[in-house]
Scaffold this active site. Sequence first.
Site, PDB file in Angstrom:
ATOM      1  N   GLY A   1       0.831  -1.200   0.000  1.00 52.83           N
ATOM      2  CA  GLY A   1       0.000   0.000   0.000  1.00 52.83           C
ATOM      3  C   GLY A   1       0.862   1.246   0.000  1.00 52.83           C
ATOM      4  N   GLY A   2       0.268   2.326   0.475  1.00 48.97           N
ATOM      5  CA  GLY A   2       0.988   3.603   0.497  1.00 48.97           C
ATOM      6  C   GLY A   2       2.248   3.555   1.327  1.00 48.97           C
TER       7      GLY A   2
ATOM      8  N   GLY B   1      25.344  12.175 -29.376  1.00 47.80           N
ATOM      9  CA  GLY B   1      24.712  12.765 -28.194  1.00 47.80           C
ATOM     10  C   GLY B   1      25.235  12.152 -26.917  1.00 47.80           C
ATOM     11  CB  ALA B   2      26.219   8.726 -26.043  1.00 47.71           C
TER      12      ALA B   2
HETATM   13  C1  HXC Z   1      -3.198  -4.140  12.310  1.00 47.38           C
HETATM   14  C2  HXC Z   1      -2.172  -6.044  11.538  1.00 47.38           C
HETATM   15  C3  HXC Z   1      -1.981  -5.441  10.263  1.00 47.38           C
HETATM   16  C4  HXC Z   1      -2.458  -4.104  10.083  1.00 47.38           C
HETATM   17  C5  HXC Z   1      -1.149  -7.415  10.189  1.00 47.38           C
HETATM   18  N1  HXC Z   1      -1.640  -7.262  11.441  1.00 47.38           N
HETATM   19  N2  HXC Z   1      -1.364  -6.326   9.455  1.00 47.38           N
HETATM   20  N3  HXC Z   1      -2.761  -5.384  12.544  1.00 47.38           N
HETATM   21  N4  HXC Z   1      -3.046  -3.497  11.134  1.00 47.38           N
HETATM   22  N5  HXC Z   1      -2.306  -3.472   8.925  1.00 47.38           N
HETATM   23  C6  HXC Z   1      -1.585  -8.216  12.535  1.00 47.38           C
HETATM   24  C7  HXC Z   1      -2.452  -9.434  12.340  1.00 47.38           C
HETATM   25  O1  HXC Z   1      -3.753  -9.177  12.808  1.00 47.38           O
HETATM   26  C8  HXC Z   1      -1.727 -10.456  13.203  1.00 47.38           C
HETATM   27  O2  HXC Z   1      -2.031 -10.207  14.545  1.00 47.38           O
HETATM   28  C9  HXC Z   1      -0.277 -10.082  13.017  1.00 47.38           C
HETATM   29  O3  HXC Z   1      -0.278  -8.721  12.584  1.00 47.38           O
HETATM   30  C10 HXC Z   1       0.425 -10.905  11.985  1.00 47.38           C
HETATM   31  O4  HXC Z   1      -0.356 -10.912  10.821  1.00 47.38           O
HETATM   32  P1  HXC Z   1      -0.667 -12.252  10.007  1.00 47.38           P
HETATM   33  O5  HXC Z   1      -1.730 -11.928   9.044  1.00 47.38           O
HETATM   34  O6  HXC Z   1      -0.909 -13.371  10.964  1.00 47.38           O
HETATM   35  O7  HXC Z   1       0.739 -12.518   9.313  1.00 47.38           O
HETATM   36  P2  HXC Z   1       1.022 -13.079   7.866  1.00 47.38           P
HETATM   37  O8  HXC Z   1       0.180 -14.280   7.602  1.00 47.38           O
HETATM   38  O9  HXC Z   1       2.477 -13.213   7.767  1.00 47.38           O
HETATM   39  O10 HXC Z   1       0.534 -11.928   6.861  1.00 47.38           O
HETATM   40  C11 HXC Z   1       1.154 -10.679   6.861  1.00 47.38           C
HETATM   41  C12 HXC Z   1       0.331  -9.712   5.980  1.00 47.38           C
HETATM   42  C13 HXC Z   1      -1.147  -9.692   6.442  1.00 47.38           C
HETATM   43  C14 HXC Z   1       0.405 -10.162   4.530  1.00 47.38           C
HETATM   44  C15 HXC Z   1       1.006  -8.337   6.118  1.00 47.38           C
HETATM   45  O11 HXC Z   1      -1.179  -9.504   7.865  1.00 47.38           O
HETATM   46  C16 HXC Z   1      -1.924  -8.601   5.805  1.00 47.38           C
HETATM   47  O12 HXC Z   1      -2.380  -8.698   4.681  1.00 47.38           O
HETATM   48  N6  HXC Z   1      -2.154  -7.522   6.581  1.00 47.38           N
HETATM   49  C17 HXC Z   1      -2.932  -6.393   6.124  1.00 47.38           C
HETATM   50  C18 HXC Z   1      -2.172  -5.618   5.092  1.00 47.38           C
HETATM   51  C19 HXC Z   1      -2.898  -4.382   4.683  1.00 47.38           C
HETATM   52  O13 HXC Z   1      -3.889  -4.440   3.957  1.00 47.38           O
HETATM   53  N7  HXC Z   1      -2.473  -3.284   5.253  1.00 47.38           N
HETATM   54  C20 HXC Z   1      -3.035  -1.992   4.936  1.00 47.38           C
HETATM   55  C21 HXC Z   1      -2.320  -1.559   3.641  1.00 47.38           C
HETATM   56  S1  HXC Z   1      -2.847  -0.023   3.153  1.00 47.38           S
HETATM   57  P3  HXC Z   1      -1.947 -11.359  15.661  1.00 47.38           P
HETATM   58  O14 HXC Z   1      -2.491 -10.722  16.885  1.00 47.38           O
HETATM   59  O15 HXC Z   1      -2.757 -12.501  15.157  1.00 47.38           O
HETATM   60  O16 HXC Z   1      -0.503 -11.696  15.805  1.00 47.38           O
HETATM   61  C22 HXC Z   1      -1.794   0.995   3.878  1.00 47.38           C
HETATM   62  C23 HXC Z   1      -2.085   2.390   3.612  1.00 47.38           C
HETATM   63  C24 HXC Z   1      -0.923   3.246   3.910  1.00 47.38           C
HETATM   64  O17 HXC Z   1      -0.915   0.612   4.539  1.00 47.38           O
HETATM   65  C25 HXC Z   1      -1.198   4.578   3.307  1.00 47.38           C
HETATM   66  C26 HXC Z   1      -0.090   5.506   3.542  1.00 47.38           C
HETATM   67  C27 HXC Z   1      -0.347   6.789   2.841  1.00 47.38           C
END
Ligand code: HXC
Length: 510
Positions: free
Chosen positions: A169-170, A404-405
């Site tokens: 993501g971002g 040019g290079a």
């Molecule tokens: C809160 C999160 C989290 C998040 C993971 N966790 N991502 N908690 N916010 N964004 C937590 C899970 O609930 C879990 O908690 C622990 O972290 C480990 O995650 P798992 O899913 O068990 O690990 P894994 O299977 O290795 O997968 C990792 C992952 C997946 C691929 C990153 O967790 C995932 O898809 N997370 C969401 C990603 C996402 O969509 N993020 C937002 C992106 S948008 P527990 O308690 O069970 O240990 C963004 C916008 C930014 O970031 C913009 C900036 C301008």
Amino acid sequence: MSDILDQLDARRDEARLGGGERRIDAQHAKGKLTARERLELLLDPDSFEEFDMFVKHRSTDFGMDNKHFPGDGVVTGWGTINGRKTFVYAQDFTVFGGSLSKTHAQKICKVQEMAMKNGAPIIGLNDSGGARIQEGVEALAGYTDVFQNNILASGVVPQISVIMGPSAGGAVYSPALTDFIFMVRDSSYMFLTGPDVLKTVTNEVVTAEELGGAKTHTTKSSVADGAFDNDMEALAEIRRLFDFLPLNNRAGTPTRPFFDQHDRIDNSLNTLVPDNPNIPYDMKELVEKLADEGDFFEIQRDFAKNILCGFIRLEGQTVGVIANQPMVLAGCLDSDASRKAARHVRFCDAFEIPILTLVDVPGFLPGTSQEFGGVIKHGAKLLYAYGEATVPKVTVITRKAYGGAYCVMAPKHLRGDINYAWPTAQIAVMGAKGATEILHRKDLDDAEKTAAHIADYEEKFLSPFRAAELGYIDEVIQPHSTRRRVNRAFALLKDKQLQNPWKKHGNLPL
Ligand code: HXC
């Protein structure tokens, strides 16, 4: 009293455990180290000073008021690498997946601001699920605060990002705003939009690794500057890179003791360039033979291989290298090579690192794909970067410098300071055959006449001497003494003073 001291120890022990043993085991099972283990390998032993170990998030939605881990998923502070200070942050995947909350972001912002104030680089070890989902816009605001600091720090202190897990993501934009991004193979990925969304929106089926793994970003997108096999190798190589970098934009390049003869003669360079101008040779061999102890840290090794970029040391001092690579596309410049080299020139100039340019370039790569892809604008980036740079610039033309290079590759006319050519250099608008085909089209059916025209053009232009007569080349040098000549040139230029006209900022052809 001893109770209070014990309490501190107990609190520290709790913070050091991050998300707990189970999650640490899960991290290890993926072949990844924890945030603290990574910092231990990155920094000199016992040099790490941690900040904000007890910071907690302040969100209350979704039951978060009952879920707290001291430190809130990121370990921040400062330490030293071979005795030189650096600020660091390492996201702790064992705490809420290393996700970024408002307080997590504040911790990163604090070290970013300290890095700028105290003139030391900042290294971020990224391993995060992105914005803390439970916090919504608070997390987005936190990210943007980090981005703003990345932008302000750009050109002030070196910023290095190491992607050691997810970065989606971002969130990818903080690394993207830094000077260098490195990835760990098979355990890290970066993308704006993940495979699931892609499948829904565009019907593309792709794995996370294919979409944003280290191979993709080092060979296709050029988002990453290098990739390593595991956490340990990545951290050891970051230490090696760090040794080449100045601490900030005013500190000057680091100089360290060297164990190589400053005037080392290398007779093998006399035969590096083959007699046949169409036969390639490995420019990396020249880079390594010029460098102190042959030590070359290459940037973007697997992308646009027709140009080499990286750092070497000459007489102990860091020098940025840009060199055409005749082994790939005959060393032609194209859009990718121009962008890659322009970025390196700008990094070096921002941090006062002198630049050595090694030239063997038959021109810009022709073709519709290049023209449609905007090679004009991309080539202009390199031209602009060289012309804008005020650091010492030493250029050596080993063979071709055509068209040019020639104009782009740090010639005298772009304020090159010392421009050398080997006797094998050919400085011309184009090769003799191409020139004859245009100038003497009517004689092309006559092999004898054509051969005579080619020979005539070769004699006039396919040597360094016409350019040397005009003062465009300062000296034609023996290949075997290149290290001595280049070292003397940089020694001469040590106190170079040059300033560009005042402006708010230029308008680089982006
Ligand atoms: C809160 C999160 C989290 C998040 C993971 N966790 N991502 N908690 N916010 N964004 C937590 C899970 O609930 C879990 O908690 C622990 O972290 C480990 O995650 P798992 O899913 O068990 O690990 P894994 O299977 O290795 O997968 C990792 C992952 C997946 C691929 C990153 O967790 C995932 O898809 N997370 C969401 C990603 C996402 O969509 N993020 C937002 C992106 S948008 P527990 O308690 O069970 O240990 C963004 C916008 C930014 O970031 C913009 C900036 C301008």
